[in-house]
Scaffold this motif. Structure first.
Motif, PDB file in Angstrom:
ATOM      1  N   SER A 207      -4.140  -5.135   0.842  1.00 33.04           N
ATOM      2  CA  SER A 207      -4.187  -6.085   1.844  1.00 33.04           C
ATOM      3  C   SER A 207      -4.125  -7.452   1.248  1.00 33.04           C
ATOM      4  O   SER A 207      -3.962  -8.555   2.110  1.00 33.04           O
ATOM      5  CB  SER A 207      -5.264  -5.854   2.668  1.00 33.04           C
ATOM      6  OG  SER A 207      -6.544  -5.976   2.000  1.00 33.04           O
ATOM      7  N   GLU A 208      -4.358  -7.898  -0.124  1.00 35.19           N
ATOM      8  CA  GLU A 208      -4.720  -8.971  -0.608  1.00 35.19           C
ATOM      9  C   GLU A 208      -3.333  -9.686  -1.291  1.00 35.19           C
ATOM     10  O   GLU A 208      -3.188 -10.458  -1.693  1.00 35.19           O
ATOM     11  CB  GLU A 208      -5.709  -8.908  -1.635  1.00 35.19           C
ATOM     12  CG  GLU A 208      -7.082  -8.601  -1.300  1.00 35.19           C
ATOM     13  CD  GLU A 208      -7.555  -9.683  -0.163  1.00 35.19           C
ATOM     14  OE1 GLU A 208      -7.443 -10.786  -0.519  1.00 35.19           O
ATOM     15  OE2 GLU A 208      -8.478  -9.248   0.782  1.00 35.19           O
ATOM     16  N   GLY A 209      -2.237  -8.368  -1.437  1.00 38.17           N
ATOM     17  CA  GLY A 209      -1.146  -8.923  -1.998  1.00 38.17           C
ATOM     18  C   GLY A 209       0.090  -9.215  -1.012  1.00 38.17           C
ATOM     19  O   GLY A 209      -0.079  -9.687  -0.064  1.00 38.17           O
ATOM     20  N   LEU A 210       1.300  -8.907  -1.371  1.00 38.15           N
ATOM     21  CA  LEU A 210       2.572  -9.103  -0.815  1.00 38.15           C
ATOM     22  C   LEU A 210       3.000  -7.867  -0.066  1.00 38.15           C
ATOM     23  O   LEU A 210       2.881  -6.725  -0.593  1.00 38.15           O
ATOM     24  CB  LEU A 210       3.610  -9.773  -1.568  1.00 38.15           C
ATOM     25  CG  LEU A 210       3.704 -11.324  -1.889  1.00 38.15           C
ATOM     26  CD1 LEU A 210       4.539 -11.553  -3.067  1.00 38.15           C
ATOM     27  CD2 LEU A 210       3.676 -11.983  -1.019  1.00 38.15           C
ATOM     28  N   SER A 211       3.789  -7.993   1.197  1.00 31.43           N
ATOM     29  CA  SER A 211       4.242  -6.822   1.953  1.00 31.43           C
ATOM     30  C   SER A 211       5.942  -6.880   1.096  1.00 31.43           C
ATOM     31  O   SER A 211       6.269  -7.878   0.749  1.00 31.43           O
ATOM     32  CB  SER A 211       4.480  -7.449   3.222  1.00 31.43           C
ATOM     33  OG  SER A 211       5.535  -6.373   3.720  1.00 31.43           O
ATOM     34  N   PRO A 212       6.409  -5.686   1.132  1.00 31.08           N
ATOM     35  CA  PRO A 212       7.773  -5.689   0.466  1.00 31.08           C
ATOM     36  C   PRO A 212       8.628  -6.332   1.354  1.00 31.08           C
ATOM     37  O   PRO A 212       8.092  -6.484   2.850  1.00 31.08           O
ATOM     38  CB  PRO A 212       7.957  -4.157   0.356  1.00 31.08           C
ATOM     39  CG  PRO A 212       7.039  -3.534   1.297  1.00 31.08           C
ATOM     40  CD  PRO A 212       5.733  -4.307   1.340  1.00 31.08           C
TER      41      PRO A 212
END
Length: 422
Positions: A207-212
């Motif tokens: 939840s801290e990163g990027l969505s594809p």
């Protein structure tokens, strides 16, 4: 500038252009569900409305000449044929939806064209497809510039690369729009805490990163999935030398069968009391051989069915093919199965659900919960405000809302480009 919104979808182009001060005079969208969302979000009263772009005649397009300054659209990229007599754009692009944009531009003659497509357009058919598009615009009297932009650099956590093409009508050319860089824009770097960004449908993201990149997500569990913590303070854990501990100091460990179709077991078990030779195994290691565990170790729990009264067993009873009955359960850790809402009954404390042949059925409850993104979150990843989603949600189902998000453009990217138009 007054613009015509082609292949309008839910109005991602429109929202970004309007935020930059431009005015929509008409739109065209063939999908009735997308039109429902579009008209719920935007005030279209008094505007030209078209459905199937292929049915709009040249004469009807010509009635807009002098009233439209810009045509925008993210056209579907069908394969361009390079065979044939090669007699210009009418020959080389006929049968593709780019031809419909070219046909409208030829009749309306707007000062600016604003187009979007997937990054792969540049390399499709060894670059010949893109060369055909640029040549077509040249024949129509437009000088073209283009740039690949990634949504993650414009304040939304989505890894989405798209090529944007700007066509300037010769004789009425405005200033160049590209390149857009961090130095000359409000672009924001979003930290990517995931590596590689693969396309597997069962990939779980932080939840801290990027969505594809969002796609139309039509079935197959294709919605991006995130892992979110659900540990309560009394269940919080800490790490020490690679081992995991509860806050009360009791060690926790995981044993696994190191096979992508295998089961992962987790629990607060004292291995010396369970025939495991006192060895502690972590999630990166191999499980020891399972035994009948004569002591107080894990038990096989059989639920009653028919003449079978069920009970707890040291040795697993006969397995049946009807896995949905969940007859045989391992009493050890907190394990859940990631299935549909119809069959998912949440975490089964101390029990494993019945194992099935699919590798996605069994999962481990370890202080996190895995879920797919909601339709609202997908719309947010495209830069739509919640008020727009709320209006669309009133007229469309979740399946349509997912599809519409995946088909849209990212609004902040459109705005960043549109604010450069004169």
């Amino acid at each position: 500038m007054k613009f015509l919104d082609l292949f309008a979808g839910i109005g991602g182009f429109r929202l970004g252009l309007e935020q930059a001060g431009h005015e929509c005079v008409g739109f065209c969208e063939i999908d009735k569900f997308a039109r429902q969302s579009y008209k719920a979000i935007h005030n279209t009263e008094g505007e030209r409305e078209y459905h199937d772009i292929t049915t709009v005649s040249n004469e009807e397009w010509r009635t807009l000449r002098g009233t439209v300054d810009l045509i925008c659209g993210g056209f579907p990229c069908q394969a361009f044929s390079i065979a044939g007599k090669r007699k210009g754009f009418l020959d080389e692009t006929r049968g593709t939806l780019f031809f419909e944009i070219a046909r409208a531009a030829e009749q309306i003659k707007p000062r600016t064209l604003f187009l979007e497509n997937v990054r792969g357009l540049l390399s499709h058919d060894k670059g010949r497809t893109f060369r055909t598009i640029i040549s077509t615009l040249d024949e129509l009297g437009y000088d073209a510039e283009w740039q690949i932009l990634n949504s993650k650099n414009f304040g939304v956590p989505q890894n989405r690369e798209r090529v944007f093409i700007i066509g300037h009508l010769r004789g009425e050319r405005g200033r160049e729009v590209f390149p857009i860089t961090r130095e000359n824009s409000g672009a924001i770097d979003v930290v990517n805490k995931e590596s590689g960004m693969p396309r597997e449908t069962n990939r779980v993201y932080s939840s801290e990163g990027l969505s594809p990149t969002l796609n139309t997500m039509q079935g197959g569990g294709r919605e991006p999935k995130i892992a979110i913590p659900v540990l309560t303070p009394d269940r919080a854990e800490k790490r020490q030398n690679g081992r995991r501990f509860k806050e009360d100091g009791d060690p926790m460990f995981t044993i696994t069968a190191q096979d992508r179709h295998g089961v992962i077991l987790s629990g607060n078990i004292n291995p010396s009391e369970n025939g495991m030779n006192g060895n502690v195994y972590d999630s990166d290691g191999l499980a020891p051989t399972l035994t009948t565990n004569k002591g107080e170790g894990p038990k096989i729990v059989q639920k009653p069915r028919g003449y079978n009264k069920g009970g707890e067993h040291e040795v697993a009873p006969t397995l049946s093919s009807n896995s949905w009955h969940e007859n045989n359960l391992l009493k050890v850790g907190g394990i859940y199965k990631n299935v549909s809402k119809t069959h998912q009954r949440g975490v089964l404390p101390g029990l494993s659900r019945t194992l099935k042949s699919q590798n996605h059925d069994a999962g481990i409850f370890d202080g996190i919960r895995i879920r797919k993104l909601t339709p609202r979150e997908c719309w947010r990843l495209q830069g739509f405000p919640d008020w727009a989603f709320d209006k669309a949600q009133e007229v469309n189902s979740n399946s349509q809302l997912y599809k519409q998000a995946g088909n849209s453009v990212t609004v902040p990217v459109i705005y960043e480009i549109a604010r450069r138009f004169e």
